[in-house]
Design a protein around this motif. Sequence first.
Motif, PDB file in Angstrom:
ATOM      1  N   TRP A  42      78.504  45.863   3.761  1.00 27.33           N
ATOM      2  CA  TRP A  42      77.632  47.023   3.953  1.00 27.33           C
ATOM      3  C   TRP A  42      76.676  47.172   2.771  1.00 27.33           C
ATOM      4  O   TRP A  42      75.474  47.368   2.949  1.00 27.33           O
ATOM      5  N   LEU A  43      77.198  47.053   1.541  1.00 29.46           N
ATOM      6  CA  LEU A  43      76.366  47.188   0.353  1.00 29.46           C
ATOM      7  C   LEU A  43      75.333  46.059   0.248  1.00 29.46           C
ATOM      8  O   LEU A  43      74.171  46.298  -0.089  1.00 29.46           O
ATOM      9  N   PHE A  44      75.760  44.828   0.543  1.00 32.91           N
ATOM     10  CA  PHE A  44      74.821  43.702   0.482  1.00 32.91           C
ATOM     11  C   PHE A  44      73.737  43.826   1.554  1.00 32.91           C
ATOM     12  O   PHE A  44      72.600  43.420   1.335  1.00 32.91           O
ATOM     13  N   ALA A  45      74.074  44.392   2.698  1.00 31.51           N
ATOM     14  CA  ALA A  45      73.061  44.608   3.737  1.00 31.51           C
ATOM     15  C   ALA A  45      72.004  45.607   3.250  1.00 31.51           C
ATOM     16  O   ALA A  45      70.803  45.404   3.459  1.00 31.51           O
ATOM     17  N   ILE A  46      72.452  46.656   2.590  1.00 31.76           N
ATOM     18  CA  ILE A  46      71.505  47.628   2.033  1.00 31.76           C
ATOM     19  C   ILE A  46      70.639  46.949   0.971  1.00 31.76           C
ATOM     20  O   ILE A  46      69.412  47.089   0.968  1.00 31.76           O
ATOM     21  N   ALA A  47      71.268  46.196   0.078  1.00 36.37           N
ATOM     22  CA  ALA A  47      70.533  45.522  -0.990  1.00 36.37           C
ATOM     23  C   ALA A  47      69.520  44.531  -0.418  1.00 36.37           C
ATOM     24  O   ALA A  47      68.387  44.439  -0.900  1.00 36.37           O
ATOM     25  N   TYR A  48      69.915  43.809   0.616  1.00 33.38           N
ATOM     26  CA  TYR A  48      69.011  42.836   1.244  1.00 33.38           C
ATOM     27  C   TYR A  48      67.770  43.529   1.800  1.00 33.38           C
ATOM     28  O   TYR A  48      66.645  43.110   1.549  1.00 33.38           O
ATOM     29  N   ARG A  49      67.980  44.614   2.538  1.00 32.64           N
ATOM     30  CA  ARG A  49      66.842  45.340   3.120  1.00 32.64           C
ATOM     31  C   ARG A  49      65.951  45.947   2.038  1.00 32.64           C
ATOM     32  O   ARG A  49      64.722  45.919   2.136  1.00 32.64           O
ATOM     33  N   GLN A  50      66.551  46.480   0.996  1.00 33.11           N
ATOM     34  CA  GLN A  50      65.764  47.056  -0.093  1.00 33.11           C
ATOM     35  C   GLN A  50      64.986  45.981  -0.848  1.00 33.11           C
ATOM     36  O   GLN A  50      63.848  46.209  -1.268  1.00 33.11           O
ATOM     37  N   ALA A  51      65.576  44.810  -0.997  1.00 33.25           N
ATOM     38  CA  ALA A  51      64.881  43.705  -1.667  1.00 33.25           C
ATOM     39  C   ALA A  51      63.672  43.256  -0.851  1.00 33.25           C
ATOM     40  O   ALA A  51      62.602  42.999  -1.408  1.00 33.25           O
ATOM     41  N   LEU A  52      63.844  43.155   0.458  1.00 33.14           N
ATOM     42  CA  LEU A  52      62.712  42.771   1.314  1.00 33.14           C
ATOM     43  C   LEU A  52      61.589  43.794   1.200  1.00 33.14           C
ATOM     44  O   LEU A  52      60.404  43.428   1.128  1.00 33.14           O
ATOM     45  N   LYS A  53      61.943  45.075   1.175  1.00 31.55           N
ATOM     46  CA  LYS A  53      60.925  46.124   1.014  1.00 31.55           C
ATOM     47  C   LYS A  53      60.208  45.984  -0.322  1.00 31.55           C
ATOM     48  O   LYS A  53      58.980  46.113  -0.401  1.00 31.55           O
ATOM     49  N   ALA A  54      60.957  45.730  -1.378  1.00 31.57           N
ATOM     50  CA  ALA A  54      60.363  45.585  -2.707  1.00 31.57           C
ATOM     51  C   ALA A  54      59.435  44.381  -2.761  1.00 31.57           C
ATOM     52  O   ALA A  54      58.370  44.440  -3.375  1.00 31.57           O
ATOM     53  N   LEU A  55      59.832  43.300  -2.108  1.00 35.45           N
ATOM     54  CA  LEU A  55      58.981  42.109  -2.096  1.00 35.45           C
ATOM     55  C   LEU A  55      57.689  42.355  -1.326  1.00 35.45           C
ATOM     56  O   LEU A  55      56.639  41.825  -1.684  1.00 35.45           O
ATOM     57  N   ARG A  56      57.752  43.150  -0.285  1.00 36.56           N
ATOM     58  CA  ARG A  56      56.537  43.473   0.469  1.00 36.56           C
ATOM     59  C   ARG A  56      55.585  44.339  -0.364  1.00 36.56           C
ATOM     60  O   ARG A  56      54.376  44.251  -0.222  1.00 36.56           O
ATOM     61  N   ARG A  57      56.156  45.183  -1.229  1.00 35.47           N
ATOM     62  CA  ARG A  57      55.333  46.069  -2.058  1.00 35.47           C
ATOM     63  C   ARG A  57      54.668  45.341  -3.220  1.00 35.47           C
ATOM     64  O   ARG A  57      53.639  45.764  -3.708  1.00 35.47           O
ATOM     65  N   SER A  58      55.300  44.281  -3.708  1.00 31.55           N
ATOM     66  CA  SER A  58      54.739  43.588  -4.871  1.00 31.55           C
ATOM     67  C   SER A  58      54.979  42.096  -4.749  1.00 31.55           C
ATOM     68  O   SER A  58      55.828  41.646  -4.003  1.00 31.55           O
TER      69      SER A  58
END
Length: 197
Positions: free
Chosen positions: A87-103
Amino acid sequence: MLQPTDTRRASHEVCDAQDDARLMSRVALEDIAAFETIYRAYYPRLTRFLRRMLRHGALVDEVLDDTMMIAWRKAHTWDGSSRLSTWLFAIAYRQALKALRRSVPTAELVDEPAVSPDTEPDAQMQRWQLHEQLGAALATLSVEHRAVMELTYYQGYSCREIAEITGCPVATVKTRMFYARRKLKSLLLTQRGEQAL
């Protein structure tokens, strides 16, 4: 048939799952001490995963903070149908993808190879070179391929768990793994060939 070590590992995982469930039920009630326990337990693994996925130190801290904030706010939504780590890694994965899209992060190596002080200088140099080569090769992979490699080889997740983390079918995970391995093999062989010249 379960071997004695398998039985011990299975009972250890059940204890960990029970501990996670107890802690998360307390976190859902906004128990800060329980959340700190979860944070300390998962911080090293999540940090390593995010470093390899993002390849940018400043983003790692930001995404880790975002991940843990979501875990705090959404603790009541974890129902125990998957492992807490999944569950935690799924959250981290989605947040990382969002961060990569932003920068657009620069590809920098943030992990230094572990070298003991009593290791011979030549062995240290070889380990450092291998670490550099592997890091450079991993950096050329897409974020999806890097995530699959990290979750498999460094975090020990199964294809089914990776599929749950990344939100894609198991077949897609296997395909990403196949292409990532093939590209890494090709890059490492090319690098070794160039060094031999």
